[in-house]
Scaffold this motif. Structure first.
Motif, PDB file in Angstrom:
ATOM      1  N   PHE A   1     -40.464   5.849 -33.701  1.00 30.54           N
ATOM      2  CA  PHE A   1     -40.329   6.823 -32.620  1.00 30.54           C
ATOM      3  C   PHE A   1     -41.485   7.810 -32.673  1.00 30.54           C
ATOM      4  O   PHE A   1     -42.002   8.131 -33.749  1.00 30.54           O
ATOM      5  N   GLY A   2     -41.892   8.305 -31.513  1.00 28.94           N
ATOM      6  CA  GLY A   2     -42.856   9.390 -31.412  1.00 28.94           C
ATOM      7  C   GLY A   2     -42.310  10.459 -30.494  1.00 28.94           C
ATOM      8  O   GLY A   2     -41.241  10.298 -29.892  1.00 28.94           O
ATOM      9  N   GLU A   3     -43.023  11.564 -30.372  1.00 24.60           N
ATOM     10  CA  GLU A   3     -42.599  12.617 -29.461  1.00 24.60           C
ATOM     11  C   GLU A   3     -43.803  13.194 -28.735  1.00 24.60           C
ATOM     12  O   GLU A   3     -44.928  13.168 -29.244  1.00 24.60           O
TER      13      GLU A   3
ATOM     14  N   PHE B   1     -39.966  15.279 -25.168  1.00 28.93           N
ATOM     15  CA  PHE B   1     -39.160  14.068 -25.186  1.00 28.93           C
ATOM     16  C   PHE B   1     -39.582  13.169 -26.344  1.00 28.93           C
ATOM     17  O   PHE B   1     -40.626  13.374 -26.986  1.00 28.93           O
ATOM     18  N   HIS B   2     -38.778  12.180 -26.618  1.00 27.40           N
ATOM     19  CA  HIS B   2     -39.041  11.205 -27.677  1.00 27.40           C
ATOM     20  C   HIS B   2     -39.233   9.836 -27.041  1.00 27.40           C
ATOM     21  O   HIS B   2     -38.671   9.555 -25.975  1.00 27.40           O
ATOM     22  N   TYR B   3     -40.024   9.004 -27.683  1.00 28.21           N
ATOM     23  CA  TYR B   3     -40.237   7.676 -27.115  1.00 28.21           C
ATOM     24  C   TYR B   3     -40.162   6.606 -28.196  1.00 28.21           C
ATOM     25  O   TYR B   3     -40.681   6.740 -29.293  1.00 28.21           O
TER      26      TYR B   3
ATOM     27  N   GLU C   1     -34.009  11.587 -29.833  1.00 25.41           N
ATOM     28  CA  GLU C   1     -34.037  10.438 -30.737  1.00 25.41           C
ATOM     29  C   GLU C   1     -32.689  10.376 -31.442  1.00 25.41           C
ATOM     30  O   GLU C   1     -32.429  11.106 -32.391  1.00 25.41           O
ATOM     31  N   ASP C   2     -31.805   9.527 -30.960  1.00 29.40           N
ATOM     32  CA  ASP C   2     -30.476   9.415 -31.540  1.00 29.40           C
ATOM     33  C   ASP C   2     -30.054   7.955 -31.541  1.00 29.40           C
ATOM     34  O   ASP C   2     -30.841   7.054 -31.195  1.00 29.40           O
ATOM     35  N   THR C   3     -28.814   7.715 -31.952  1.00 28.97           N
ATOM     36  CA  THR C   3     -28.329   6.338 -32.058  1.00 28.97           C
ATOM     37  C   THR C   3     -28.396   5.611 -30.728  1.00 28.97           C
ATOM     38  O   THR C   3     -28.797   4.445 -30.658  1.00 28.97           O
TER      39      THR C   3
ATOM     40  N   VAL D   1     -47.946   4.379 -31.873  1.00 29.17           N
ATOM     41  CA  VAL D   1     -47.327   5.641 -31.463  1.00 29.17           C
ATOM     42  C   VAL D   1     -48.416   6.633 -31.038  1.00 29.17           C
ATOM     43  O   VAL D   1     -48.312   7.300 -30.004  1.00 29.17           O
ATOM     44  N   GLY D   2     -49.489   6.711 -31.837  1.00 28.95           N
ATOM     45  CA  GLY D   2     -50.590   7.599 -31.485  1.00 28.95           C
ATOM     46  C   GLY D   2     -51.342   7.136 -30.250  1.00 28.95           C
ATOM     47  O   GLY D   2     -51.713   7.948 -29.398  1.00 28.95           O
TER      48      GLY D   2
END
Length: 509
Positions: free
Chosen positions: A132-134, A146-148, A167-169, A243-244
């Motif tokens: 995950f990234g944000e 947001f998260h991706y 970022e959750d289940t 991610v980057g």
């Protein structure tokens, strides 16, 4: 550092013209030893720093410094010793009298020796890495973080990116489902970091205890899971780099979207366009190499995975269920019952057995109350005095015609009018707001202000038959004529009453 041109002149003077090194040094104004070095190298060799020998003052303390640096490997990275702190400890605890420079140089050399080295890896088709990234962006006119979810195929460098509010289940599971659909199959294995969404506990032998949600996901798709070493992001360097890359290329400048669906459409388009790129060291495009990846994937199951977070809980006395700090309503008939909450990315289902008893749009706020007013109308009919203060109805913006109906009903029938108005609201349980609104307007026009009349008008509209509330449709019925009462009419009525009383008295006598 001297230029190559000077090297040429000096080396020709000595090695071709046969002049002595001392004469050449005097002619060019440089030291004789420099002339000798120039004769040994065709080009300037550059600056070569030799490892400085350990100072005699520090030699007796190097073991202490090494022990401190080894111990630092077991503590938080932000609480490790600096060279200055090591110097302070050497002085205070061991009587060291040397300078800071020799300590700093030794610590630098020791840190360089301890840096990890890596082996280039070859990646087989069909394997993936996930992380995950944000990032920040304007979603619905607001600046949000947001998260991706990011899935990378190391063999081909193909990727899939999808954004979520948190970022959750739910987002973790939904990201996998969406990625597998995008790829058209399931990777043979997936490499993760030690996220708490997937790993409940790291055991002493290096094995992982999986969370219930992750185990269900893996059992459904049957991919092999792999986990990186704790705090070793380089173990999954491909997805770390992706991610980057996604942040720099898909989210710069800050993305602007009406909602997350629009944002994810842009991200998916970016992933597809990137497949036409040919990366450094490759002779094929990403799309060409992805063919080998997709050919190695496992077949998707016949049914999609139910990507939700499940929670067993109890309905409160206010007919509310708490999920992720927010309270969601259910029909009051299910009060104090055990229910199962299924939290999805965009909505929340509340289930009793196999039945969904309530569904709400997912809220990402904190400590909010999400009501469906229809859930409370049956109870409100039993407690009509709560109508004016019922919280579930406060935010329900009904058309003005509803308020007009309520005022007229309460003015004409008082308490009974309030209860009839609640019965009208209960029509919204089975009919649309537009249907009820249209029937209320008709009832007000006809002067038939009652629950029965409004319900009758709705049913007639659905069945496409004329309503029986307009007397113009029944010309054969006699018209009722009501005239003002005159005072003399009361006198004749009074006389008739007295005559009847006298007749009754004679009868009994």
């Amino acid at each position: 550092m001297y230029l190559v041109e000077l090297y040429i002149k000096i080396r020709r003077a000595v090695m071709v013209e046969g002049r002595s090194e001392r004469e050449v040094a005097r002619h060019f104004g440089i030291h004789r030893k420099t002339v000798k070095k120039m004769c040994q190298f065709a080009v300037p060799p550059g600056y070569r720093r030799k490892s400085a020998p350990v100072s005699p003052k520090l030699a007796a303390f190097t073991g202490i410094i090494d022990a401190i640096l080894d111990a630092d490997k077991q503590v938080h990275v932000k609480q490790r010793h600096t060279a200055k702190r090591i110097l302070e400890r050497l002085r205070d605890e061991h009587g060291f009298t040397g300078s800071y420079t020799i300590v700093r140089n030794y610590v630098y050399q020791a840190a360089t020796r301890q840096k990890e080295m890596f082996i280039p890896l070859a990646h087989l088709p069909g394997h993936a890495q996930v992380d995950f990234g944000e990032a920040d962006g304007y979603i619905g006119g607001k600046l949000v973080r947001f998260h991706y979810f990011c899935l990378d195929l190391p063999h081909s460098d193909g990727c899939f990116v999808k954004a979520y509010p948190t970022e959750d289940t739910e987002s973790f599971l939904d990201g996998h489902v969406a990625a597998f659909v995008f790829l058209g199959g399931v990777p043979l294995s997936i490499l993760y970091d030690n996220t708490k969404i997937a790993v409940a506990k790291i055991l002493g032998d290096g094995k992982r205890e999986r969370t219930k949600a992750f185990s269900e996901l893996q059992s459904h798709y049957l991919f092999e899971d792999k986990f990186a070493r704790p705090a070793k992001g380089n173990d999954k360097g491909n997805v770390e780099g992706m991610v980057g890359y996604s942040r720099r290329h898909f989210m710069v400048p800050l993305p602007i979207a009406a909602d997350f669906d629009a944002l994810n459409a842009k991200l998916l388009d970016g992933c597809i366009k990137r497949q036409q790129a040919r990366l450094r060291g490759q002779t094929e495009t990403i799309a060409e190499r992805m063919k080998r990846d997709t050919a190695a994937l496992m077949v998707l199951p016949a049914t999609a995975f139910d990507a939700c977070h499940k929670l067993s809980t109890r309905v409160s006395s206010l007919s509310l269920v708490r999920y992720r700090t927010n309270d969601y309503s259910v029909p009051t008939e299910y009060g104090h019952r055990e229910v199962l909450v299924k939290g999805y990315v965009d909505h929340v289902d509340i289930c009793l057995g196999a039945d969904i008893i309530a569904r709400h749009k997912r809220s990402y706020g904190r400590e909010e109350f999400i009501y469906n007013p229809l859930h409370y109308l049956a109870l409100l009919e039993q407690k009509p005095r709560a109508l004016g203060q019922a919280a579930p109805l406060q935010d329900r913006m009904l058309p003005e015609v509803f308020d007009r109906l309520r005022r007229m009903m309460e003015e004409r029938m008082e308490r009974r009018g309030r209860k009839e108005y609640i019965q009208v609201l209960r029509l919204l349980e089975n009919f649309s707001q537009a249907q009820v609104e249209h029937a209320i307007k008709q009832a007000l026009h006809l002067g038939a202000i009652s629950f029965d009349a409004i319900k009758h008008l709705i049913l007639c509209a659905l069945e496409r038959r004329p309503a029986k509330l307009d007397l113009t449709l029944y010309p054969y019925l006699p018209r009722a004529s009501v005239k003002p009462t005159e005072p003399r009419s009361y006198l004749s009525l009074l006389q008739m009453t007295q005559a009847n009383q006298q007749a009754a008295k004679v009868h009994y006598d």
